[in-house]
Design a protein around this motif. Sequence first.
Motif, PDB file in Angstrom:
ATOM      1  N   PHE A  32       0.816  -1.210   0.000  1.00 54.40           N
ATOM      2  CA  PHE A  32       0.000   0.000   0.000  1.00 54.40           C
ATOM      3  C   PHE A  32       0.854   1.266   0.000  1.00 54.40           C
ATOM      4  CE2 PHE A  32      -3.306  -2.934   1.568  1.00 54.40           C
ATOM      5  CZ  PHE A  32      -4.363  -2.548   0.747  1.00 54.40           C
ATOM      6  N   GLY A  33       2.154   1.107  -0.214  1.00 52.67           N
ATOM      7  CA  GLY A  33       3.042   2.265  -0.262  1.00 52.67           C
ATOM      8  C   GLY A  33       3.298   2.891   1.083  1.00 52.67           C
ATOM      9  N   LEU A  34       3.069   2.143   2.152  1.00 52.04           N
ATOM     10  CA  LEU A  34       3.233   2.671   3.505  1.00 52.04           C
ATOM     11  C   LEU A  34       4.476   2.094   4.192  1.00 52.04           C
ATOM     12  CD1 LEU A  34      -0.483   2.423   4.684  1.00 52.04           C
ATOM     13  CD2 LEU A  34       0.705   4.427   3.759  1.00 52.04           C
ATOM     14  N   GLY A  35       5.299   1.370   3.425  1.00 46.99           N
ATOM     15  CA  GLY A  35       6.485   0.754   3.998  1.00 46.99           C
ATOM     16  C   GLY A  35       7.650   1.725   4.050  1.00 46.99           C
ATOM     17  N   GLY A  36       8.634   1.362   4.850  1.00 50.80           N
ATOM     18  CA  GLY A  36       9.828   2.180   4.970  1.00 50.80           C
ATOM     19  C   GLY A  36      10.713   1.678   6.084  1.00 50.80           C
ATOM     20  N   PRO A  37      11.844   2.299   6.278  1.00 52.31           N
ATOM     21  CA  PRO A  37      12.778   1.848   7.314  1.00 52.31           C
ATOM     22  C   PRO A  37      12.233   2.041   8.718  1.00 52.31           C
ATOM     23  CG  PRO A  37      13.512   3.922   6.346  1.00 52.31           C
ATOM     24  CD  PRO A  37      12.362   3.453   5.521  1.00 52.31           C
ATOM     25  N   ILE A  38      12.776   1.264   9.637  1.00 54.00           N
ATOM     26  CA  ILE A  38      12.411   1.338  11.048  1.00 54.00           C
ATOM     27  C   ILE A  38      13.511   2.068  11.806  1.00 54.00           C
ATOM     28  CG2 ILE A  38      11.996  -0.015  13.126  1.00 54.00           C
ATOM     29  CD1 ILE A  38      10.845  -2.202  11.279  1.00 54.00           C
ATOM     30  N   PHE A  73      17.017  -2.961   2.988  1.00 53.18           N
ATOM     31  CA  PHE A  73      15.980  -3.980   2.858  1.00 53.18           C
ATOM     32  C   PHE A  73      14.657  -3.337   2.448  1.00 53.18           C
ATOM     33  CE2 PHE A  73      12.678  -6.877   3.996  1.00 53.18           C
ATOM     34  CZ  PHE A  73      13.214  -8.160   3.912  1.00 53.18           C
ATOM     35  N   SER A  74      14.295  -2.251   3.129  1.00 52.10           N
ATOM     36  CA  SER A  74      13.035  -1.568   2.832  1.00 52.10           C
ATOM     37  C   SER A  74      13.017  -1.010   1.424  1.00 52.10           C
ATOM     38  CB  SER A  74      12.812  -0.435   3.844  1.00 52.10           C
ATOM     39  OG  SER A  74      12.770  -0.931   5.167  1.00 52.10           O
ATOM     40  N   ALA A  75      14.124  -0.418   1.011  1.00 52.99           N
ATOM     41  CA  ALA A  75      14.204   0.160  -0.332  1.00 52.99           C
ATOM     42  C   ALA A  75      14.127  -0.928  -1.401  1.00 52.99           C
ATOM     43  CB  ALA A  75      15.502   0.959  -0.475  1.00 52.99           C
ATOM     44  N   THR A  76      14.782  -2.063  -1.155  1.00 45.03           N
ATOM     45  CA  THR A  76      14.773  -3.161  -2.131  1.00 45.03           C
ATOM     46  C   THR A  76      13.390  -3.776  -2.237  1.00 45.03           C
ATOM     47  OG1 THR A  76      17.089  -3.645  -1.608  1.00 45.03           O
ATOM     48  CG2 THR A  76      15.860  -5.338  -2.773  1.00 45.03           C
ATOM     49  N   LEU A  77      12.735  -3.993  -1.107  1.00 39.33           N
ATOM     50  CA  LEU A  77      11.385  -4.551  -1.125  1.00 39.33           C
ATOM     51  C   LEU A  77      10.422  -3.615  -1.838  1.00 39.33           C
ATOM     52  CD1 LEU A  77       9.273  -6.622  -0.331  1.00 39.33           C
ATOM     53  CD2 LEU A  77       9.206  -5.625   1.969  1.00 39.33           C
ATOM     54  N   PHE A 131       7.748   6.226   4.151  1.00 43.63           N
ATOM     55  CA  PHE A 131       7.363   6.237   5.557  1.00 43.63           C
ATOM     56  C   PHE A 131       8.445   5.632   6.443  1.00 43.63           C
ATOM     57  CE2 PHE A 131       3.392   6.716   3.357  1.00 43.63           C
ATOM     58  CZ  PHE A 131       2.668   7.573   4.157  1.00 43.63           C
ATOM     59  N   LYS A 132       8.578   6.204   7.627  1.00 45.23           N
ATOM     60  CA  LYS A 132       9.492   5.659   8.618  1.00 45.23           C
ATOM     61  C   LYS A 132       8.709   5.305   9.882  1.00 45.23           C
ATOM     62  CE  LYS A 132      13.859   7.833   7.259  1.00 45.23           C
ATOM     63  NZ  LYS A 132      15.039   8.604   7.738  1.00 45.23           N
ATOM     64  N   VAL A 133       9.120   4.212  10.507  1.00 49.60           N
ATOM     65  CA  VAL A 133       8.495   3.800  11.767  1.00 49.60           C
ATOM     66  C   VAL A 133       9.414   4.227  12.905  1.00 49.60           C
ATOM     67  CG1 VAL A 133       7.641   1.876  13.134  1.00 49.60           C
ATOM     68  CG2 VAL A 133       7.433   1.817  10.635  1.00 49.60           C
ATOM     69  N   PRO A 134       8.998   5.175  13.734  1.00 44.76           N
ATOM     70  CA  PRO A 134       9.873   5.614  14.834  1.00 44.76           C
ATOM     71  C   PRO A 134      10.036   4.525  15.885  1.00 44.76           C
ATOM     72  CG  PRO A 134       7.711   6.653  14.996  1.00 44.76           C
ATOM     73  CD  PRO A 134       7.728   5.913  13.689  1.00 44.76           C
ATOM     74  N   ALA A 135      11.184   4.518  16.522  1.00 47.70           N
ATOM     75  CA  ALA A 135      11.486   3.480  17.510  1.00 47.70           C
ATOM     76  C   ALA A 135      10.477   3.472  18.650  1.00 47.70           C
ATOM     77  CB  ALA A 135      12.897   3.683  18.046  1.00 47.70           C
ATOM     78  N   PHE A 136      10.063   4.666  19.096  1.00 46.11           N
ATOM     79  CA  PHE A 136       9.160   4.719  20.248  1.00 46.11           C
ATOM     80  C   PHE A 136       7.817   4.060  19.934  1.00 46.11           C
ATOM     81  CE2 PHE A 136       7.691   8.542  18.049  1.00 46.11           C
ATOM     82  CZ  PHE A 136       6.328   8.519  18.261  1.00 46.11           C
ATOM     83  N   ALA A 137       7.363   4.182  18.672  1.00 50.35           N
ATOM     84  CA  ALA A 137       6.087   3.574  18.283  1.00 50.35           C
ATOM     85  C   ALA A 137       6.185   2.051  18.337  1.00 50.35           C
ATOM     86  CB  ALA A 137       5.695   4.026  16.891  1.00 50.35           C
ATOM     87  N   LEU A 138       7.329   1.551  17.895  1.00 46.51           N
ATOM     88  CA  LEU A 138       7.530   0.103  17.929  1.00 46.51           C
ATOM     89  C   LEU A 138       7.604  -0.410  19.365  1.00 46.51           C
ATOM     90  CD1 LEU A 138       7.833  -1.922  15.582  1.00 46.51           C
ATOM     91  CD2 LEU A 138      10.279  -1.932  16.029  1.00 46.51           C
TER      92      LEU A 138
END
Length: 306
Positions: free
Chosen positions: A181-187, A232-236, A246-253
């Motif tokens: 859905f185009g919502l992926g990105g690095p963590i 990995f995120s860019a290749t996928l 999109f990036k997933v912030p550490a605190f959210a995880l």
Amino acid sequence: MNILITGGTGLIGRALIQSLNTDHIIVLTRNRKNAAKILPAHIELVSTLTDVNFDELDIVVNLAGESIVGRRWSERQKAVICQSRWQITQNLVEKIQTATKAPHCFISGSAIGFYGRQNALTIDESHQDIHHEFSHHVCQQWESIALSAQSDNTRVCLLRTGIVLASNGGALQKMLPAFKFGLGGPIANGQQFMSWIHIDDMVAVILAAIYQPMLAGAINATAPMPVNNQEFSATLSAVLSRPCFFKVPAFALRILMGESADLILYGQNIMPAKLLKNNFKFQYPSLQVALKQLLLKPDDNINNVI
């Protein structure tokens, strides 16, 4: 050849069974009815080790264990994760030790979490500077129990497995919805390494452990080209032809997963030195090739080459 497999209904177990060409396969399972729906009809299903004659076994492959990332790590869940690995391994070891004619090879699961968080440092099976945390605690005891089966008659292999990539389950299946859905990105900062392996190569590693007597002890079951999370995120995203913004912030995880977020926020840059030294040939050494094979139709792969 007679083989006993624990964890035969799991991702790796199912793939291994499909690739085995042997006389007799026994699968230990807590739910024989469910296993019968998943596994081929010729597999013998048992619910207890007392139903297995270890004098007639050639190989034991131990892949059983509660998912380490399935739930938050409460103290109770940590105990479940540990005992689901340690107890079955101890039971198998005792059966092997008391057999009149012991199986000649015991292949037991482990994980690269054995090394603990290691940042970007390239490490192999000889690495001794371990970061002591829960993942190491689980694997260290798991391996220690399995190694007690080692004897002149039984060779022990410990599979320190990385992130297994498959199209029908595992980590990749959990990642795909967001990326599609185009919502992926690095963590977090994306610099943590991800040591991965294609499911076909994972099966090939187990087969190598079965048939190559020179393989013993700890074996890093990872591809020879690990990448950091950002790559990995860019290749996928590129393979799926989707953006990677999109990036997933550490605190959210950490809010979502608690302490178990450490498995994603920290990584290991692992080299499969023992496999390479023994001339193991990876069918999918690079991430892009692996993901294209798993996620694209054959025609899409051809179009990417032309």
